[in-house]
Structure formats: structure tokens, C-alpha cells
Design a protein around this motif. Sequence first.
Motif, mmCIF file in Angstrom:
data_model
loop_
_atom_site.group_PDB
_atom_site.id
_atom_site.type_symbol
_atom_site.label_atom_id
_atom_site.label_comp_id
_atom_site.label_asym_id
_atom_site.label_seq_id
_atom_site.Cartn_x
_atom_site.Cartn_y
_atom_site.Cartn_z
ATOM 1 N N UNK A 85 57.999 7.458 42.355
ATOM 2 C CA UNK A 85 56.565 7.668 42.587
ATOM 3 C C UNK A 85 56.023 6.786 43.711
ATOM 4 N N UNK A 86 56.752 5.697 44.028
ATOM 5 C CA UNK A 86 56.303 4.818 45.094
ATOM 6 C C UNK A 86 56.805 5.282 46.463
ATOM 7 N N UNK A 87 57.794 6.171 46.453
ATOM 8 C CA UNK A 87 58.332 6.668 47.715
ATOM 9 C C UNK A 87 57.592 7.949 48.073
ATOM 10 N N UNK A 88 56.405 7.827 48.612
ATOM 11 C CA UNK A 88 55.524 8.967 48.863
ATOM 12 C C UNK A 88 56.127 9.957 49.843
ATOM 13 N N UNK A 89 56.943 9.498 50.762
ATOM 14 C CA UNK A 89 57.537 10.397 51.754
ATOM 15 C C UNK A 89 58.486 11.388 51.086
ATOM 16 N N UNK A 90 59.327 10.902 50.177
ATOM 17 C CA UNK A 90 60.272 11.782 49.489
ATOM 18 C C UNK A 90 59.541 12.808 48.630
ATOM 19 N N UNK A 91 58.509 12.371 47.915
ATOM 20 C CA UNK A 91 57.738 13.276 47.067
ATOM 21 C C UNK A 91 57.015 14.327 47.906
ATOM 22 N N UNK A 92 56.401 13.880 48.997
ATOM 23 C CA UNK A 92 55.662 14.804 49.864
ATOM 24 C C UNK A 92 56.595 15.841 50.479
ATOM 25 N N UNK A 93 57.790 15.416 50.859
ATOM 26 C CA UNK A 93 58.747 16.335 51.471
ATOM 27 C C UNK A 93 59.215 17.371 50.473
ATOM 28 N N UNK A 94 59.528 16.948 49.256
ATOM 29 C CA UNK A 94 59.955 17.877 48.223
ATOM 30 C C UNK A 94 58.845 18.853 47.872
ATOM 31 N N UNK A 95 57.625 18.345 47.728
ATOM 32 C CA UNK A 95 56.495 19.197 47.378
ATOM 33 C C UNK A 95 56.242 20.245 48.449
ATOM 34 N N UNK A 96 56.353 19.845 49.704
ATOM 35 C CA UNK A 96 56.145 20.782 50.805
ATOM 36 C C UNK A 96 57.202 21.883 50.785
ATOM 37 N N UNK A 97 58.447 21.511 50.525
ATOM 38 C CA UNK A 97 59.530 22.489 50.479
ATOM 39 C C UNK A 97 59.330 23.470 49.327
ATOM 40 N N UNK A 98 58.914 22.959 48.172
ATOM 41 C CA UNK A 98 58.693 23.815 47.015
ATOM 42 C C UNK A 98 57.535 24.769 47.268
ATOM 43 N N UNK A 99 56.453 24.280 47.835
ATOM 44 C CA UNK A 99 55.295 25.129 48.122
ATOM 45 C C UNK A 99 55.655 26.216 49.124
ATOM 46 N N UNK A 100 56.479 25.873 50.107
ATOM 47 C CA UNK A 100 56.911 26.858 51.094
ATOM 48 C C UNK A 100 57.741 27.950 50.444
ATOM 49 N N UNK A 101 58.610 27.560 49.525
ATOM 50 C CA UNK A 101 59.447 28.542 48.829
ATOM 51 C C UNK A 101 58.602 29.426 47.913
ATOM 52 N N UNK A 102 57.609 28.851 47.253
ATOM 53 C CA UNK A 102 56.715 29.635 46.400
ATOM 54 C C UNK A 102 55.955 30.670 47.231
ATOM 55 N N UNK A 103 55.469 30.258 48.378
ATOM 56 C CA UNK A 103 54.757 31.182 49.260
ATOM 57 C C UNK A 103 55.663 32.313 49.707
ATOM 58 N N UNK A 104 56.880 31.974 50.052
ATOM 59 C CA UNK A 104 57.855 32.983 50.483
ATOM 60 C C UNK A 104 58.123 33.997 49.374
ATOM 61 N N UNK A 105 58.319 33.509 48.152
ATOM 62 C CA UNK A 105 58.607 34.402 47.033
ATOM 63 C C UNK A 105 57.412 35.289 46.710
ATOM 64 N N UNK A 106 56.211 34.738 46.749
ATOM 65 C CA UNK A 106 55.017 35.531 46.458
ATOM 66 C C UNK A 106 54.793 36.620 47.493
ATOM 67 N N UNK A 107 55.118 36.337 48.750
ATOM 68 C CA UNK A 107 54.962 37.325 49.803
ATOM 69 C C UNK A 107 55.900 38.505 49.602
ATOM 70 N N UNK A 108 57.061 38.241 49.039
ATOM 71 C CA UNK A 108 58.044 39.312 48.849
ATOM 72 C C UNK A 108 57.927 39.990 47.486
ATOM 73 N N UNK A 109 57.479 39.256 46.497
ATOM 74 C CA UNK A 109 57.432 39.801 45.142
ATOM 75 C C UNK A 109 56.046 40.231 44.710
ATOM 76 N N UNK A 110 55.026 39.597 45.266
ATOM 77 C CA UNK A 110 53.679 39.840 44.786
ATOM 78 C C UNK A 110 53.387 38.934 43.605
#
Length: 255
Positions: A45-70
Amino acid sequence: MAARLPRLVSLGCKSFRSPFRNLLSFSRANILSSYNTKLSYLPLRYNSHAVAKLKKSVESEIKHENEHLGEKFPDLGQFAKKLNYTVEHVYGEKTVKLTRKVDDHLIVVEFVVDDDYAQPFDENEDMGMEGQNEGENEAQFKDYDDSTSSFSCDITISKPSKPEAGILICSLEIHSEDFELFSVQYVKNLEDSENSYRGPKLTELDESLNSALVKYLNFLGINSDLAGAIAIIREEKEKREYLLWLEGLKKFISH
């Protein structure tokens, strides 16, 4: 002895506490040293860079899946409606059940969406290494391409109006849109299935008996059409389960 007891306790405490204090002092010093010199061991939780990077990757994947699946989750029952099967499942859970009544028979199909974790079936091991020939594959519903993905499926056949008849449990492998039948087990009730005889290898059955068994299953609607419907249902559910997993991962790292 009663007069000497306090002295023994006092001596015991005195001899025990001194090294313990030294141990605490040594451990505390090492912990502080590690904290100051090895920052890579800090809680995540103190390593904000690692958390931010993971969160960004997950959000990008969610957006990609929603665009293809609805964003709307489909009704999986629509894929088996034409075959008169009712689909039972819950998003977030891995098991899918299909049910259908044929005359006095109750057909229950069950499979899971994460069966890929299971070990692949070894055809040579099941059939035996000796005496193999093309005729020994007649228990299969259709030929299949070994390169396609497959998963296991269990089908129970019972007669609710005649419980004394027992139950048949069919173990199958689904390859794309085809079935491969492995075994047909007879049990008096489902509770006995674990310890009951699984039945013979279908490749070792008499040809006429094997053929009659396959035709009986086809009569009950266990055929390539059902295999195709199961394959579609499994694929659609797995896509949505993946999306739910991504959203759960995002929720966890966001808190």
C-alpha cells in the motif's frame, strides 16, 4: 519449602528476563535497520507506483472487454432454448447446469467454466497401448480435431417417477461441437457414485452394444447439437466471469 518458594521464583525471573531483553533489543535494531535500508520490503500500500500501474492495467482491460462484450450480461438460457433445456447458473460461480425432461427421463448436464485447469485427457492411456485400431474409436460420437480445446462434462439420467430404477452417469469430453463418451456408470443413487463401479471402457464393449448405447443417448437428446450449445454457453459465461474477476481485482486494489 513454603518459605523458600518466593526466592526460587525471584531467581527464575531474574535469570530469564535478562537474555530476553537482549533478544528484543537485537531484533528491534535489525528491524529498524531493514526498514531504513531495504525500502523494497515495504507493504504494497505504500508503493503507490505499483498500485497505480496495476489499477491502470486492470481498468484498461475492463474497458476493452466492455467494448467487445457490452455491459449487459446475456441470458445463457437462450442458447439451449431450442433444445428444450433449462439453464441454471449464477454469475460469479463456476458451475452450469442444464436440465430437460424426455418422456419419463430427467436429463441433467453439469460442467464448470474453469475446467482448463484440469489435466488434459490422455487418449492412449485410456484406450490402452496394445491392440489399437480404427474400429476401437466407434464409441465416439464423431471424430474430432485434437488441436481444439476440450473440457469434461457429466450427464445424469434418471427416472423421477421410478427411483428404484437407479441412475446413469455419463462422463463425456466435449471437443468443439462434438462429444466423446468415456464411460456410463450405473448407481442406485447419487450418494453412491464415488465408490461405485464406473463401468467398462466403452472401446471394449461389443460393437452392437456400443452402437445401441449411443443411439439411446441420442434419443435422449445427448448429441452434437447439445455439445454445440454447451460449448457456446461455456464460452459466453467464461467471458463474463473474466470480466467479473477483473472488476473484483480492481475493487480489491482500490481499497
